[in-house]
Enzyme design. Sequence first.
Site, PDB file in Angstrom:
ATOM      1  CB  SER A  81      52.078  41.620  56.453  1.00 47.48           C
ATOM      2  OG  SER A  81      51.390  40.650  55.683  1.00 47.48           O
ATOM      3  CB  ALA A  93      54.671  29.519  57.789  1.00 46.04           C
ATOM      4  CB  ALA A  94      52.133  33.664  55.125  1.00 51.63           C
ATOM      5  CE1 TYR A 139      49.345  37.258  52.062  1.00 50.94           C
ATOM      6  CE2 TYR A 139      48.590  38.280  50.015  1.00 50.94           C
ATOM      7  CZ  TYR A 139      49.305  37.285  50.679  1.00 50.94           C
ATOM      8  OH  TYR A 139      49.963  36.320  49.954  1.00 50.94           O
ATOM      9  CB  THR A 171      52.125  37.407  47.068  1.00 50.99           C
ATOM     10  OG1 THR A 171      51.047  37.894  46.264  1.00 50.99           O
ATOM     11  CG2 THR A 171      52.323  38.413  48.199  1.00 50.99           C
TER      12      THR A 171
END
Length: 339
Positions: free
Chosen positions: A158, A85-86, A155, A128
């Site tokens: 975080s 979840a992101a 992104y 990632t």
Amino acid sequence: MIKKKILVTGGAGFIGGNFVQYMVEKYPEYEIFNVDVLTYAGDLTKHQAIEKQGNYHFVKADIVEQDVIHSLFEKEKFDFVVHFAAESHVDRSITDPGIFVQTNVIGTQVLLEAARRVGITKFVHISTDEVYGELDFDPTTFFTEDTPLKPNSPYSASKASSDLLVRAYHETYGLPVNITRCSNNYGPYHFPEKLIPLTISRVLTDEKVPVYGEGQNIRDWLHVFDHCVAIDVVLHKGVGGEVYNIGGNNERTNLEVVKTIIQALGKSEELIEFVEDRLGHDKRYAIDSTKLKQLGWNPSFTFETGIIQTIQWNIVNEEWWKQIISGQYQTYFNKQYSI
Ligand code: NAD
Ligand code: TYD
């Protein structure tokens, strides 16, 4: 048969959704709990085929809500957590970074704390390659697990922050964790704001395809099915506390990707529209997956086979993405692009 309870967060999204379906089919003895708050990127219609299977459960919940998440962990006593979840789109992080800190950083800490309190066997954090920042165009350079974290977008910053929290929970409390850092995914149920599904949907509807700058930025592409297999390998065989890079060894410039799709659909390259570049646009990502391969993983799709399968999937499942692009997506698109 070894029974396990697995919490998958973000299982209504693109990669989490593919992973939920893969696990429900492959491990009928496991119970899969999909926890998702259903943001714009979450969609449950994709799970109609597995909904009736006894080993799949959906719980609508926000990972940032500490009380709700802690109660769920206490009730279900999960063995494994696989955390997808992101907020996941770089362009949205440039226009609205705050929600990325909430979901990706705070949400991850809430899950780690719940996992620590009840005790779990494995917490796999899906990160990632973008946490490493960018590479230059020298084709002999790759991200390894030892590359320093140097994220450039809100992104990726975080996600890097969440990776550091995962590491800290391992170092401080001994929580059994793995972090995976994968390159760009593509495949079924990819939300049409990202380059490949955006291009496929727009070429199919004969609309202009926005390419940032000169289209020379390079990404490494991995079919989502191969990512799911890699996570399965890490979940079951990953050594506690270790990071595993996952890559497709399929580097392409964005322009090459867009032209491949246009050609496969027999359309004209006049559909390409070069638009203003993304702020802080990372030049190149490329992955060294040697460490994961040592656990026995190898991708099954080449980019050539995977992109054709993905185009065909989008043709057959036109209803799925057409329903998305007809909603609030239009407001997003018009704000993001002036084409
Ligand atoms: P996605 O945007 O398609 O899906 C994200 C899912 O998370 C959605 O279902 C959404 O509803 C859910 N979600 C968002 N906020 C939530 C919250 N507060 N509580 C509960 N659920 C919430 O994302 P994706 O592309 O499938 O990416 C999944 C993960 O993989 C992310 O962590 C991303 O960083 C990572 N990743 C993605 C790629 C890629 O190419 N897409 C590559 C490498 C890693
Ligand atoms: P994207 O799919 O957003 O993934 P990421 O930014 O996480 O790599 O973008 C992939 C590449 O495609 C990236 O270099 C930006 C570029 N791009 C475009 O050229 N046009 C677009 O409309 C989008 C969404 C991306």
